[in-house]
Each structure stands twice: as C-alpha cells, then as structure tokens.
Design a protein around this motif. Structure first.
Motif, mmCIF file in Angstrom:
data_model
loop_
_atom_site.group_PDB
_atom_site.id
_atom_site.type_symbol
_atom_site.label_atom_id
_atom_site.label_comp_id
_atom_site.label_asym_id
_atom_site.label_seq_id
_atom_site.Cartn_x
_atom_site.Cartn_y
_atom_site.Cartn_z
ATOM 1 N N SER A 1 0.901 -1.226 -0.181
ATOM 2 C CA SER A 1 -0.452 0.212 -0.287
ATOM 3 C C SER A 1 0.743 1.634 -0.468
ATOM 4 O O SER A 1 1.823 1.495 0.322
ATOM 5 C CB SER A 1 -0.859 -0.343 1.402
ATOM 6 N N GLN B 1 1.681 3.377 2.437
ATOM 7 C CA GLN B 1 2.407 3.777 3.485
ATOM 8 C C GLN B 1 3.354 1.969 3.975
ATOM 9 O O GLN B 1 4.222 2.395 4.379
ATOM 10 C CB GLN B 1 1.977 4.275 4.468
ATOM 11 N N GLY C 1 -8.142 3.995 4.884
ATOM 12 C CA GLY C 1 -7.155 3.638 4.742
ATOM 13 C C GLY C 1 -6.288 5.066 4.379
ATOM 14 O O GLY C 1 -6.480 6.400 4.585
ATOM 15 N N THR C 2 -4.333 4.750 3.943
ATOM 16 C CA THR C 2 -4.196 6.294 3.621
ATOM 17 C C THR C 2 -5.118 6.998 3.074
ATOM 18 O O THR C 2 -4.486 8.129 2.770
ATOM 19 C CB THR C 2 -2.920 5.979 2.462
ATOM 20 N N SER D 1 -6.276 9.757 5.934
ATOM 21 C CA SER D 1 -5.736 9.146 7.275
ATOM 22 C C SER D 1 -4.896 10.360 7.341
ATOM 23 O O SER D 1 -5.157 10.764 8.212
ATOM 24 C CB SER D 1 -5.159 8.016 7.541
ATOM 25 N N GLU E 1 -4.871 12.334 10.676
ATOM 26 C CA GLU E 1 -3.436 12.298 11.096
ATOM 27 C C GLU E 1 -3.089 14.127 11.649
ATOM 28 O O GLU E 1 -3.120 14.825 13.033
ATOM 29 C CB GLU E 1 -2.718 11.931 11.093
ATOM 30 N N TRP F 1 -4.678 9.176 19.582
ATOM 31 C CA TRP F 1 -6.095 8.440 19.012
ATOM 32 C C TRP F 1 -6.975 8.271 19.380
ATOM 33 O O TRP F 1 -8.155 8.756 19.823
ATOM 34 C CB TRP F 1 -5.481 7.018 18.794
ATOM 35 N N GLY G 1 -9.097 -1.071 6.271
ATOM 36 C CA GLY G 1 -8.118 0.179 6.438
ATOM 37 C C GLY G 1 -8.066 0.294 7.895
ATOM 38 O O GLY G 1 -8.301 0.004 9.217
ATOM 39 N N GLY G 2 -6.226 0.644 8.469
ATOM 40 C CA GLY G 2 -6.128 1.585 9.705
ATOM 41 C C GLY G 2 -6.929 1.894 10.861
ATOM 42 O O GLY G 2 -6.283 2.055 11.529
ATOM 43 N N ALA G 3 -7.813 2.699 9.397
ATOM 44 C CA ALA G 3 -8.749 3.863 10.652
ATOM 45 C C ALA G 3 -9.858 3.051 11.229
ATOM 46 O O ALA G 3 -10.561 3.434 12.450
ATOM 47 C CB ALA G 3 -8.852 5.410 10.768
ATOM 48 N N VAL H 1 -10.137 0.471 12.764
ATOM 49 C CA VAL H 1 -10.131 -0.111 14.917
ATOM 50 C C VAL H 1 -11.106 0.871 15.736
ATOM 51 O O VAL H 1 -11.154 0.559 16.610
ATOM 52 C CB VAL H 1 -8.674 -0.068 15.248
ATOM 53 N N ASN H 2 -11.110 2.087 14.985
ATOM 54 C CA ASN H 2 -11.719 3.296 15.871
ATOM 55 C C ASN H 2 -13.271 3.202 15.790
ATOM 56 O O ASN H 2 -13.926 3.939 15.186
ATOM 57 C CB ASN H 2 -11.078 4.406 15.065
#
Ligand code: ADP
Ligand code: XUL
Length: 531
Positions: free
Chosen positions: A10, A12, A297-298, A337, A341, A351, A431-433, A435-436
């Motif tokens: 990806s 990053q 994600g990004t 993302s 950030e 976070w 995607g990374g976020a 989880v929030n």
C-alpha cells in the motif's frame, strides 16, 4: 497443508497475510506489516512517498520490490508456520502507479542470483527511478488532451470506466512521453505496481488483470482489452509497452528459483496481483450488489459490486473490473488518514484522546463544518488545498476533531450515492482507521447503516490470499463459486458491529445537505476547471 499467501503493497507499507484453507478451513494464521518510512529508512520516504514539484507525488519502485524481498526473508525465518505448505501467492497494490522498465528487466528478473540480495540486482532495470503514485495531481493538461482526443470526459468514461483523472496511469504516461521523451523511448515495459510485483515473484513478465488495468484510462471496460483509441490518445508505441490483460485468476507461473533457492520456498503458484481496492472488494466478501465497503486507509474509498458497468463522467465515480467477475464502482478521497492525523496533531492529541474528543461532542457539531482539504482533493476536484471552517472556532479542539470525521463521512455518503440506487443497510469497514469505534459510530449515523469492521483490518491482503486460493483451485480443475471460496472466512467482526443512533441519523439527514452546499461553493472557487 494448504496455505495461501496474500500481500498488500500500500502507500505506506507492505502487509503479508497467510490463510490456512486445509480441509475446508479459512483461518488467518499470520499477518505482519512493515512501514516504508520506519523499516526502509534509506529510501527517505515520508508516509511512503516523495513530494516533488507542484502536485507531483512519486515513490521508489525499487523500495516496493525491496520491501517484498525483506518480507519474504522474514516469512522464511518465521517458525509459527511452515513455508513449505504455501500452495499459491497473490497480492494487491496501491492503484494507478506506473513502473517504467528498460530492455534489461526481463532478463534480470529471469536470472536473479539467489546468492545475492534482491534490491542491488534490480537497481538498473528501471528507465525511471521514480514512479508516480495515486496521490499525484500534476497531469491536468494531459487529462484535458486525452479528453479532447476521445470526444470529451463523458466519452472517456463510457469507454474506460472513468473520465480522465490526474492519478490514472494513461495521463501519467502521456506526461512522461511529453516531458521525458528519452526515458519513454528507453522504456520497454510499463507495469502497474501490481503487475511489477507479480513479475518480481514469478521471475517473468506478468500480465495485468481487469481490476487494476481499469485504473489506467486505457482499458475498454466492456471488452476488457486495451482500447486502441485510448492508447493512441495517450502516447505512441504504447501497446507494445503495456503488459497483456488476462483473466483475474491467471497463474503466471511458479515462484521463481530465486525465492526457492535463496529462502527455501516451494514452487507455489504465483497468481496475478490486483489493485488494493478490487482486492478489498474480494476480502470484504462483496460478490453481489447490496452492502458497500469503506476503506479508511491513506486514501478513503467507498466501493460496491455491480453486475453492469455504469460509468459516469459526473462526480468521481470509477468503474473497475471485479476480480470475482462483473464490476466494481468506487469513489476515492485523497484526504483520508493523513487528514485525520493532521487534525489530530494540530491539537496535540493521540488516537485515544482523538476518540475521547469524538465521544465528548454531539452529533451535528452544533452546525460547525469543516472541509478537510489539507492536500488537493480528488472528490470533489480541488486543486488548491487548505482547511476550511464554517461556524467552527479553530481553537475548539474537540469540535475540530468531530468536524473532520463528520466531513469525511458526509462527503463519502453524498458522493457514493451514485454507486447504488438501493438503500444501503450494511457497510463493511476496513483500513487502519477502522479500528476506531468512535469514527465508525459517525459512519453508521451519517449513512444510517450498520457498520461491520473487518476482523483483520486489512481486507486487501485477505482478498489477495483468497484470490490465490481461488486461482489454485481453478488451476486444479475445481471451479469454486466465490461464495464457496469465502465460506468459513471469519472476516467480519460481527461482535464489534456499530448500529446507527436514530436521533443522530435525523441530524445528519439535514446536515448532509448543508455540507454539500458548503463543499460545492468552496470547490467551485478553488478548483481549476477541467475541460
Ligand atoms: P494504507 O494501507 O493505505 O497505507 P492503512 O490502511 O494501513 O493505510 O492505514 C494506516 C492509517 O491508519 C495510519 O496512517 C493511521 O492514520 C490510521 N490509524 C491507525 N490507528 C488508528 C486509530 N486508532 N484511529 C484512527 N486512525 C488510525
Ligand atoms: C483508488 C486510489 C487509491 C489507491 C491507494 O482509485 O487511487 O485508493 O489505490 O490505496
């Protein structure tokens, strides 16, 4: 043992995921990521990329291959599973980026010396050491020229599935041809990142499949072949420089002897990689219309399956091939993302504090709105970035946190309305976020839909492992239906699902209209119009 290895290269970082499909199981036995900035610091990327001239964003194709090599080395040293059980490998890569290879590349890839590391051997195969990536915004003149040559944006969308977009590979290739004609002449093969990394694993030139190939503005989306008119409108001699387009389940060959001799991998089948979004469609189990996937994600993307291609030049909706057959529609937002950030860092939060700020503020933010265009935006088209606020005090940290998330979710809900005419009742978040939970609550309230987070967070890597499994079965004469492929995957975390809160839903019904108006006014004053 039947293990299937899926990669996600990806913006990053690189993720590897191993799926055990022995005896009807679909169990993720391993997932590991490396981050380009942290783990390959010698390439000096920031968030995985290099920012060059105005709107130019590139990265290193050598770094992507190097990261793959290091991950393979790590997998070979890992004791929690037996690499000898890997039956097939596939992958996903950030879309649209192009890798320019010279005439030596084919020979070098075929004859990699297993006594030596990968990266130094590949260093001289590139006719351009930098690859433009999806964040690049520098090709508006090329988009306009292609559009004119093909009869307008609508005509390009009808033919290729998307109107010309700056990050798409065709306009990027045209820019190389115009600005660096010598490099273009010295190029024998232009791969997408997906087909480049497939080639590195297989040790031979790999084809593209219709999912990622549709991100070029060069593919006839109906015939799934390169469209000669689009090639002609882009650059001379392009057809012979592009890889062929093959079905998504194509086995390119066994893993090359480099990987087998150097690390002891078996001759696992290498299956064509696809783009990260088409792969996330598979990893989310979206094989029919109905639910939508959202990747935080990004980039933030919203996507769904469709039986028929419904390309439109209005808005920023793209049609790609779905690796499972049929099509996918997708809307992409650049300020994902990294915008979250940026707002988090502006107020000195981490976070957990960011989440507390979301909990401490009320839906609708008392009418405060933000346009989080910290970078030029894809949807809507905004060329002059900047964070804009309405009825929102810059010093009010919690309200600004809520404003960035509400803005992103309202933009997604508004712009993604073109993907499906049905009311969407379920969203699969990855995607990374994802989880929030506080972010997912805003998503559920704005879309008025239940939100199911993916268990692994990385639907693209899971989709890659599933595609490897499907193609392996296919190659052995077992034509599994995609629902059979997916059956037993515990991908969605139903225990963690988030339901919309009725009172909030009605607030966003109104606020979405006000947001759309604010967005329209500001976008009109800040974007250079596309012709
Ligand atoms: P990509 O695959 O596009 O490179 P990922 O899907 O791996 O990106 O997402 C990485 C992003 O996830 C990071 O940039 C970070 O902003 C975001 N992230 C990680 N944890 C959280 C969290 N708890 N809340 C919100 N965002 C998060
Ligand atoms: C999709 C897009 C991005 C990249 C990076 O069109 O540009 O989502 O695939 O993830």
């Amino acid at each position: 043992m039947a293990l299937f290895l899926g990669f996600d290269s990806s913006t990053q970082g690189l993720t590897a995921l191993v799926l055990d499909c022995t005896g009807g199981e679909r169990r993720v036995v391993l997932e590991r990521s490396l981050a380009f900035d942290r783990d390959l610091p010698e390439y000096r990327t920031r968030n995985g990329v290099w920012r060059r001239g105005v709107g130019e964003v590139t990265s290193s194709p050598l770094m992507w291959a190097d990261a793959l090599g290091r991950m393979m080395e790590w997998l070979a040293s890992e004791r929690s599973f037996d690499i000898g059980g890997i039956a097939a490998i596939s992958g996903a890569a950030q879309q649209h980026g192009s890798v320019f290879l010279n005439a030596s590349a084919g020979g070098v890839l075929q004859a990699l010396d297993s006594g030596n590391p990968l990266a130094p051997q590949l260093a001289r195969v590139f006719s351009r050491e930098e690859s433009p990536v999806w964040m690049d915004e520098s090709t508006t003149p090329q988009c306009d020229a292609i559009s004119r040559a093909l009869g307008g944006r609508e005509a390009v969308a009808r033919l290729t599935g998307s109107a010309p977009f700056e990050r798409f590979t065709g306009p990027q290739i045209r820019k190389v041809f115009e600005h660096a004609p010598d490099a273009y002449r010295a190029t024998s093969r232009i791969h997408l990142i997906s087909s480049f990394l497939t080639s590195v694993l297989a040790g031979r030139d790999a084809p593209l499949e219709p999912g990622d190939a549709a991100g070029t503005n060069l593919l006839d989306i109906h015939a799934c072949e390169w469209a000669q008119a689009a090639l002609d409108a882009t650059a001379p001699g392009l057809r012979e420089r592009l890889p062929p387009v093959a079905p998504s389940a194509t086995v390119v060959g066994p893993l090359s002897s480099y990987w087998r001799d150097r690390y002891g991998f078996p001759p696992a089948l290498v299956v064509t990689w696809t783009g990260d979004n088409p792969s996330a469609l598979v990893g989310s189990g979206l094989f029919s219309a109905g639910a939508l996937g959202i990747s935080l994600g990004t980039s933030d993307t919203v996507f769904g399956f469709s039986e028929e291609p419904r390309p439109t030049a209005a808005g920023s909706c793209h049609v790609f091939g779905a690796p499972s057959g049929g099509y996918m529609s997708l809307v992409c937002f650049r300020n994902g993302s990294l915008a979250r950030e940026a707002v988090r860092d502006l107020y000195g939060y981490d976070w957990p504090a960011f989440s507390r700020a979301l909990r401490a503020t009320a839906a609708g933010n008392r009418g405060g709105l933000m346009l989080p265009w910290l970078e030029p935006e894809i949807t809507p088209h905004v060329t002059q970035p900047g964070l804009r606020r309405l009825n929102l005090a810059a010093h009010d940290a919690p309200a600004n946190v809520r404003a960035v998330i509400e803005a992103q979710m309202m933009a997604m809900a508004n712009h993604a309305a073109v993907i499906t005419r049905q009311r969407v009742q379920r969203l699969l978040a990855t995607g990374g976020a994802s989880v929030n939970r506080e972010i997912l609550q805003v998503m559920a309230d704005v879309f008025d839909a239940e939100v199911i987070p993916m268990a692994s967070g990385n639907a693209a890597a899971l989709g890659a492992a599933l595609r490897a499994f499907h193609a392996y079965e296919h190659a052995h004469g077992r034509r599994l239906d995609w629902n059979e492929v997916y059956d037993g995957v515990e991908a969605a975390d139903y225990a963690a699902r988030v339901l919309p809160v009725e009172g909030n839903v009605s607030i966003y019904r109104d606020l979405r209209k006000r947001y759309a108006e604010f967005e329209r006014t500001e976008a009109a004053t800040t974007a250079e119009p596309r012709s």
